[in-house]
Design an enzyme around this catalytic site. Sequence first.
Site, PDB file in Angstrom:
ATOM      1  N   CYS A   2       0.845  -1.203   0.000  1.00 24.65           N
ATOM      2  CA  CYS A   2       0.000   0.000   0.000  1.00 24.65           C
ATOM      3  C   CYS A   2       0.879   1.252   0.000  1.00 24.65           C
ATOM      4  CB  CYS A   2      -0.892  -0.013   1.241  1.00 24.65           C
ATOM      5  SG  CYS A   2      -1.666   1.574   1.596  1.00 24.65           S
ATOM      6  N   TYR A  62      -3.967   5.230  -9.615  1.00 25.70           N
ATOM      7  CA  TYR A  62      -5.123   4.348  -9.368  1.00 25.70           C
ATOM      8  C   TYR A  62      -6.268   4.675 -10.324  1.00 25.70           C
ATOM      9  CZ  TYR A  62      -3.099   2.197  -5.234  1.00 25.70           C
ATOM     10  OH  TYR A  62      -2.308   1.458  -4.399  1.00 25.70           O
TER      11      TYR A  62
HETATM   12  N1  LIG Z   1      -6.597   8.301   2.413  1.00 21.44           N
HETATM   13  C1  LIG Z   1      -6.109   7.103   2.988  1.00 21.44           C
HETATM   14  C2  LIG Z   1      -6.215   6.001   1.935  1.00 21.44           C
HETATM   15  C3  LIG Z   1      -5.853   4.653   2.487  1.00 21.44           C
HETATM   16  C4  LIG Z   1      -6.238   3.550   1.492  1.00 21.44           C
HETATM   17  O1  LIG Z   1      -6.994   3.777   0.551  1.00 21.44           O
HETATM   18  N2  LIG Z   1      -5.679   2.345   1.709  1.00 21.44           N
HETATM   19  C5  LIG Z   1      -6.045   1.226   0.869  1.00 21.44           C
HETATM   20  C6  LIG Z   1      -4.861   0.326   0.631  1.00 21.44           C
HETATM   21  S1  LIG Z   1      -3.769   0.927  -0.563  1.00 21.44           S
HETATM   22  C7  LIG Z   1      -7.092   0.385   1.613  1.00 21.44           C
HETATM   23  O2  LIG Z   1      -6.828  -0.143   2.658  1.00 21.44           O
HETATM   24  N3  LIG Z   1      -8.265   0.273   0.990  1.00 21.44           N
HETATM   25  C8  LIG Z   1      -9.226  -0.658   1.476  1.00 21.44           C
HETATM   26  C9  LIG Z   1     -10.312  -0.121   2.192  1.00 21.44           C
HETATM   27  O3  LIG Z   1     -10.472   1.069   2.101  1.00 21.44           O
HETATM   28  O4  LIG Z   1     -10.976  -0.957   2.813  1.00 21.44           O
HETATM   29  C10 LIG Z   1      -4.658   7.302   3.394  1.00 21.44           C
HETATM   30  O5  LIG Z   1      -3.921   7.969   2.650  1.00 21.44           O
HETATM   31  O6  LIG Z   1      -4.277   6.782   4.440  1.00 21.44           O
END
Ligand SMILES: N[C@@H](CCC(=O)N[C@@H](CS)C(=O)NCC(=O)O)C(=O)O
Length: 348
Positions: free
Chosen positions: A61, A215
């Site tokens: 990530c 993305y």
């Molecule tokens: N805005 C958040 C985005 C975090 C994010 O989108 N993480 C992804 C992994 S790359 C995730 O876990 N997505 C799954 C979900 O939202 O359940 C940050 O920058 O911390």
Amino acid sequence: MSPTSDNSVDTSVEETQSNAAKRRAKGEFVRGTSGFRSILGEDPDFPAEPGRYHLFVAYNCPWCHRVILARNLLGLQDSITLDVAFPSRTNEDDPAGPNFWEFNPARTASLTGASLPECTAETATGKGFRLVQEIYAAEGSDEGSVPVLYDKKTRRIVNNESAEIIRMLGQQAAALGSRLSGADRPQLYPQDSALRAEIDTLNTAIYGDINNGAYKAGFSSSQNVYAAAFNGYFAALETLEQRLATDGRPFLTGDHFTEADLRLFPTLFRHDPVYYVRMKLNGAKILDYPHLWRWLCRVYALPGVAESNSLVHCRQGYFGRSWNNVVPLGPLLPMRYPEAYEHPELAG
Ligand SMILES: N[C@@H](CCC(=O)N[C@@H](CS)C(=O)NCC(=O)O)C(=O)O
């Protein structure tokens, strides 16, 4: 954080949520916003104390990569503990269902045919949860994303927005027990209003066109959305190439490494070995941008950066489930990655 918004989001941190459902229906990948936004050191519930805080991450990530970079570059490796989820989320046949981040150090990676030594169990809540989602559910939330900054003392989530986590670690590094002296620690967001404005502007462009733009290109199912993201991504890379080329500055804002460099690195680190194929960003390689390539190698050589991530996890995570579990092995030329990042001369 500097408010530049519609729908009250700060677009240097996250993307606007306006008409999100309609945009998703038209094939656009729209990233949701994070719900836990307490600020360590400012919120009385979460004072800055050494050894009290913990990060839940996955190495593939890029948002997690930001916070691991900040932890390492600020010398907080002893003060802030870390748990690492398996890079591929749960499969369809998982009892909890698909798409959950899982702590499972025994799980086999198709890329290596073995378990991944960096993966850990969940060691901070005292409950030994299997899924990240269970950590959220314990606080009545249905979120499930990583990274998560967690307070081991009150057993509560502090913040799950990487842009805010890196900012607060930067501002509280001394109180959190950094192993580096003030002189040796990078000032990620220095007390200089002109420089902060420059960093904010870079953050907004780099987040929209590059970090999240990747993305939009790779996960959208609309040719038009993909094309706009593709063009925006490479236009932004060209702008940054010219920025570095103008006066040969080592970092984006000049002589010193700042938050703007930290936030650009995770995407460029993934470009040639992952995004070029997985996100259909095959317009060029970073190797084709001599100043950006030397900048990438310069940041990779900073203390704490090389160990802040793993391309094995990135390859497994980005290709594992969605590419029939067959992970592409390239690039091989001019040499394998990440070894290539030790060779600034490769860009000619
Ligand atoms: N805005 C958040 C985005 C975090 C994010 O989108 N993480 C992804 C992994 S790359 C995730 O876990 N997505 C799954 C979900 O939202 O359940 C940050 O920058 O911390």
